[in-house]
Structures are given as structure tokens and as C-alpha cells.
Enzyme design. Structure first.
Site, mmCIF file in Angstrom:
data_model
loop_
_atom_site.group_PDB
_atom_site.id
_atom_site.type_symbol
_atom_site.label_atom_id
_atom_site.label_comp_id
_atom_site.label_asym_id
_atom_site.label_seq_id
_atom_site.Cartn_x
_atom_site.Cartn_y
_atom_site.Cartn_z
ATOM 1 C CG ASP A 184 43.316 41.930 49.244
ATOM 2 O OD1 ASP A 184 42.401 42.642 48.765
ATOM 3 O OD2 ASP A 184 43.141 40.749 49.553
ATOM 4 C CG HIS A 185 41.548 46.416 45.111
ATOM 5 N ND1 HIS A 185 41.596 45.164 44.566
ATOM 6 C CD2 HIS A 185 40.300 46.880 44.854
ATOM 7 C CE1 HIS A 185 40.439 44.886 43.992
ATOM 8 N NE2 HIS A 185 39.625 45.910 44.150
ATOM 9 C CG HIS A 247 39.877 40.663 46.613
ATOM 10 N ND1 HIS A 247 41.038 41.341 46.879
ATOM 11 C CD2 HIS A 247 39.740 40.680 45.264
ATOM 12 C CE1 HIS A 247 41.573 41.763 45.734
ATOM 13 N NE2 HIS A 247 40.804 41.355 44.741
HETATM 14 C C1 BG6 Z 1 40.466 42.081 41.171
HETATM 15 C C2 BG6 Z 1 40.202 40.872 40.328
HETATM 16 O O1 BG6 Z 1 41.429 41.805 42.146
HETATM 17 O O2 BG6 Z 1 39.270 42.492 41.797
HETATM 18 C C3 BG6 Z 1 39.110 41.160 39.300
HETATM 19 O O3 BG6 Z 1 41.386 40.481 39.663
HETATM 20 C C4 BG6 Z 1 37.881 41.709 39.983
HETATM 21 O O4 BG6 Z 1 38.796 39.988 38.557
HETATM 22 C C5 BG6 Z 1 38.237 42.861 40.906
HETATM 23 O O5 BG6 Z 1 36.976 42.144 38.985
HETATM 24 C C6 BG6 Z 1 37.054 43.301 41.714
HETATM 25 O O6 BG6 Z 1 37.387 44.467 42.407
HETATM 26 P P1 BG6 Z 1 36.285 45.559 42.755
HETATM 27 O O7 BG6 Z 1 37.019 46.586 43.530
HETATM 28 O O8 BG6 Z 1 35.732 46.034 41.451
HETATM 29 O O9 BG6 Z 1 35.243 44.836 43.561
#
Ligand code: BG6
Length: 498
Positions: A184-185, A247
Site C-alpha cells: 500500500d504505497h 490508503h
Molecule cells: C493509487 C490509485 O493506488 O493511488 C490511483 O489506484 C490514485 O487511482 C493513486 O491516483 C494516488 O496516489 P498518490 O500517491 O498520487 O496520492
């Protein structure tokens, strides 16, 4: 740079020619190399269906890095050194021979390096391929050593509770939980990691961090971007699956979790699972009252006309998929009883910002005349995750002058003003952790399932009851009116950064 050292590693990327590799994985590996984190002996093997030589593959990665890396264009000397260890293997992931080939390559490296290297299989491919890749790795006996072999899996982890359980079952039949790294980045983001530091390395917050002092919490992750080229995936997912299941609920866990006894992967993850388990379940009527959805219509953003969601490529022109969702959650335990947690996320919103706001209760009695309060606002702690990286505490203060006038002012910790070094990207942190064997920032199987379990009633209600008023918010807005109503009913409003 530290006493922590990575061991010899073979890093195999399925989906080596894909978008994730270009934008995130390759730049992250290169920056880890620049910062001295990669071991002396490493090999990066990209794999995909297209035929490339090692040189061609590495040339492509160089282009990606020049375009996407936070460190800018690669220095030719550094690149030459880094890219010596980049390889490519054409593969058919359905074909067993492919895996035997990986086994041979790992053995060659082991002989050359005179050691047993760690092997990381990074699945940067569509989830349809997870089962076949995992099974073939197992069949080829490539997952035998639980101390050395790891598998990295990108989201979506399942489409619902049932499919997440199936996937967990399949993986746990092949790997031990300590080998499975579910990404989960958001957990790798510097400002998200800092939430735990802020809460558990300071003594002044904990006494206030509960229902006695906190009135409500808001978690807002809004994006200006639309669905872009990802219509085929997104139209089957929607904001609830794409963002809230993972997230936003993870951010909520960071705010709501009890202090773990140590910063150990399982201790931390146990406390997060406790939060998910304590969250109030939704009945069908609760879904109507506590969850709202939206879909963007066409409009103008920064002077450019943008299409509505239903006009986007690979999206059903009558799609019922939500591109915005807001939910009011409760955590039923001693700390949080009856403190609402409002979360919202959406695409094509007025601002791109991920912000957590904690609103404290009002003072019990105001000793100043009401006229003294020019701007009066309850104390707020605002944790800004991106693009601004800061924590601000809003307090009342006397405005300088001969009369007693009160203003709300900010006490700010701002990354830009405090540090000169550029923070690492989430993927750098996470990839390094896969090499170090540290699972703290990865989703454990039960965590993923607990999050699905919580949101399933919302998903099922939304699936059976189509939304009749989609699209219901225009591009460059703050989402549908119903989202304002959701929070306004309780006497609050969504907080936005100026
Ligand atoms: C991803 C989603 O996990 O996270 C995307 O699949 C989203 O739809 C993205 O745009 C948002 O990540 P960040 O790091 O740009 O806030």
C-alpha cells in the site's frame, strides 16, 4: 549511510516493461543505488513478453529514470555503474520453462557471488496473473527458502472480501506470511511514516489523543486528475475499492491505533488490525446515512476542458462507478467512542491534497468577550501529507496591540523549512524494506481482509441500488452536495488548505 546493510539480492520484476516499472520501480532502484543502499552484489532482472536485449531494456529504463526520477537526469558515470547489473529475460508467465530459467539465473549469481542471494519476485502485473505466477514459482521450487525468497504484490488485493480471502489462501499455501509483501504505497510516504513518530515519540499528544479532547477527525485525499488511461481497471473498481479500502483506512489506522509495544512489524500491524476490527459495522440504513458517492461530469480545469467520467476511454457510457466517496466511520472502543471519522476521496476535484485534520473540542468556558474573538476556531491539528508536507497546530493568540483581540494562528512544522534533503519516494522506502526483510510498512493478510470486511456492506448496497443522479459533481469542484450534507448534519464542514 547507516549500519543497516542490504544483502546480495536478485530482484526479478514481472511486468518489467510496464508502467509501474517505468514510473516507480526503476527510479526507486536507481535512487537507492545513488544513496548507497543497494548491496555490492545485486542483479535486476526485468521480464516481459516483448523481446529485448539487456542493453535495450536498460536503455528504456534510462529514459524512464530521466523522465520520472526525483533526482533528475541520470549522471552517465553513475548510470554505467548501476546498469551493469540490469538484465532482461523474455518470458511467458504461463510457461513453466520461464521459471526454470529464473532458477538457473539465481544459481548462476549464487555461484558467481559465492553466496546464497535473497531473491525478490516483484509482481508489477495485473492481479489476474498473481495466481499463475505464484503457482509456477512454487512448482519450480523457487520459494523453498523462507529466509531468502520474498514476493511483492501490488494492489488491488482482491476485488472484495471473498476474492481477497482466496488470494490470501493461495499465497499462504506457497509462502509464509513473512515472505509476502503486500504494497500500500501510502504507507511508504515520508509524511505518513511520520504520523507514528509524531504520536509515539512525543509525550504531549497522547493525553489529548482521545474522545475527551478530540471532537472529530477528517481524512481527505483529493486529486485533480481524472481516471486517465486506467478506465478498464477503474470502471470495475471505483473510489471505495481504489482508495478507501486501502490508503484512507490505513491513514485512519495511523490516527486511531493504540501505541504498539515496539516498532516491530507484527506489533504495529496488530494494533492496526485492532482498529479495523473495532470499526462500527454498517447496516443498509447506515449506508444511506453515512456513505455518499459521486461521479464527475465534464468541466473546466485550469483553463482546459475535461471530459466527464462516462466519456473517458474504456469507461462504460452508462457507468454507475463512483469516482468520489465520503464515509462517516466510528471506532467503537474506549479511546474513540462516538468520535466521528469523516473520510473522503475523489478524482477531478478542485485541489490535489491529502490532509488529515483533527479537530479538538471547544474551551469549556470563554472568558473573553465574544467581540474579542475576531476569528475563533477550535484547536485543530492539520497533518498535511502531500503536496504540502507539514504539521500545523492551530491555536488562538492575542493579536499585538492595546486591545484584547484574538486570532487563530498556526504553529508549523514544515519539511521544506526544516530539512534541506529531499525526502525519498514511497517506493524507495518500500523496495528497500523488501530487501531488508522489514514488513512494518506492508499489509498483512488479516489487515487486508479486515478492511474489506468493513466496507463490504457499502459496496453491496451501492451495487444493488444504482445511483440515479450520476454524474453529480462537476470537474474542479469539491464533490457532490451530499458530501457537504453528510458532515454539515453534524455541525461541521470539510476543512481545506488555503
Ligand atoms: C493509487 C490509485 O493506488 O493511488 C490511483 O489506484 C490514485 O487511482 C493513486 O491516483 C494516488 O496516489 P498518490 O500517491 O498520487 O496520492
Amino acid at each position: 549511510n547507516s549500519s543497516i546493510k542490504t544483502e546480495p539480492t536478485v530482484f526479478i520484476i514481472f511486468g518489467g516493461t510496464g508502467d509501474l516499472t517505468s514510473r516507480k520501480i526503476a527510479p526507486a532502484l536507481y535512487n537507492l543505488f545513488l544513496d548507497g543502499w543497494l548491496p555490492a552484489q545485486y542483479s535486476i532482472i526485468g521480464t516481459g513478453r516483448t523481446k529485448f536485449t539487456d542493453e535495450q531494456f536498460s536503455e528504456n529504463l534510462l529514459k524512464d529514470i530521466n523522465q520520472f526520477s526525483r533526482s533528475g537526469k541520470a549522471d552517465p558515470k553513475k548510470w554505467a555503474e548501476f546498469s551493469k547489473n540490469i538484465h532482461y529475460q523474455v518470458s511467458d508467465i504461463n510457461d513453466f520453462e520461464t521459471y526454470k530459467e529464473f532458477g538457473k539465473r539465481v544459481e548462476e549469481h549464487n555461484t558467481e557471488w559465492k553466496t546464497q542471494a535473497n531473491v525478490i519476485y516483484y509482481l508489477a502485473v495485473s492481479p489476474n496473473f498473481f495466481p499463475i505466477i505464484a503457482s509456477n514459482i512454487s512448482k519450480a521450487k523457487l520459494a523453498e527458502d523462507p529466509d531468502r525468497v520474498r514476493i511483492v504484490i501490488e494492489k488491488p488485493f482482491g476485488h472484495d472480501l471473498e476474492t481477497a480471502k482466496e488470494l490470501n489462501k493461495l499465497l499462504s499455501g506457497i509462502f509464509n506470511e513473512c515472505q509476502i509483501y503486500r504494497i500500500d504505497h501510502y504507507l511508504g510516504k515520508e509524511t505518513v511514516q511520520n504520523i507514528m513518530a509524531f504520536r509515539f515519540a512525543n509525550s504531549i499528544m497522547e493525553p489529548l489523543w482521545n474522545r475527551n479532547y478530540i471532537e472529530h477527525v477528517q481524512i481527505s485525499v483529493t486529486e485533480q486528475l481524472g481516471v486517465e488511461e486506467r478506465g478498464d481497471y477503474y470502471d470495475g473498481a471505483g473510489a471505495m475499492r481504489d482508495m478507501i479500502q486501502n490508503h484512507l483506512l490505513q491513514l485512519l489506522c495511523h490516527i486511531a491505533m493504540e501505541p504498539p509495544v515496539s516498532f516491530n512489524a507484527d506489533e504495529v500491524r496488530n494494533r492496526k488490525v485492532d482498529v479495523l476490527k473495532a470499526m462500527r459495522r454498517f447496516g443498509p440504513d447506515d449506508v444511506r446515512m453515512s456513505a455518499v458517492r459521486g461521479q464527475y461530469a465534464s468541466g473546466w480545469m485550469q483553463g482546459k476542458e475535461v471530459p466527464g467520467y462516462r466519456e473517458e476511454p474504456k469507461v462504460d457510457p452508462e457507468s454507475n462507478t463512483e469516482t468520489f466517496a465520503a464515509v462517516k466511520f466510528f471506532v467503537d472502543n474506549w479511546r474513540w467512542q462516538n468520535v466521528p471519522f469523516y473520510v473522503r476521496t475523489g478524482k477531478r476535484m478542485h485541489q490535489s491534497a491529502s490532509v488529515i485534520t483533527i479537530q479538538f473540542k471547544d474551551v469549556p468556558h470563554l472568558i473573553f468577550p465574544t467581540e474579542a474573538a475576531e476569528s475563533w476556531q477550535q484547536n485543530r491539528l492539520i497533518i498535511s501529507i502531500q503536496p504540502e508536507m507539514s504539521i500545523r497546530l492551530q491555536v488562538q493568540a492575542k493579536r499585538p496591540g492595546l486591545d484584547m483581540v484574538l486570532n487563530t494562528v498556526d504553529m508549523v512544522f514544515d519539511y521544506k523549512g526544516t530539512y534541506t534533503t529531499q525526502p525519498p519516494e514511497a517506493y524507495e522506502t518500500l523496495i528497500l524494506d523488501t530487501m531488508l526483510g522489514d514488513q512494518t510498512l506492508f499489509m498483512r493478510g488479516d489487515q487486508v481482509e479486515a478492511a474489506w470486511e468493513l466496507i463490504m456492506p457499502i459496496l453491496s448496497t451501492w451495487q444493488t441500488k444504482k445511483s440515479l443522479n450520476f454524474p453529480n459533481y462537476s470537474a474542479d469542484s469539491w464533490g457532490p452536495e451530499s458530501a457537504e450534507a453528510l458532515i454539515a448534519r453534524d455541525g461541521f464542514n470539510w476543512f481545506t488548505l488555503p
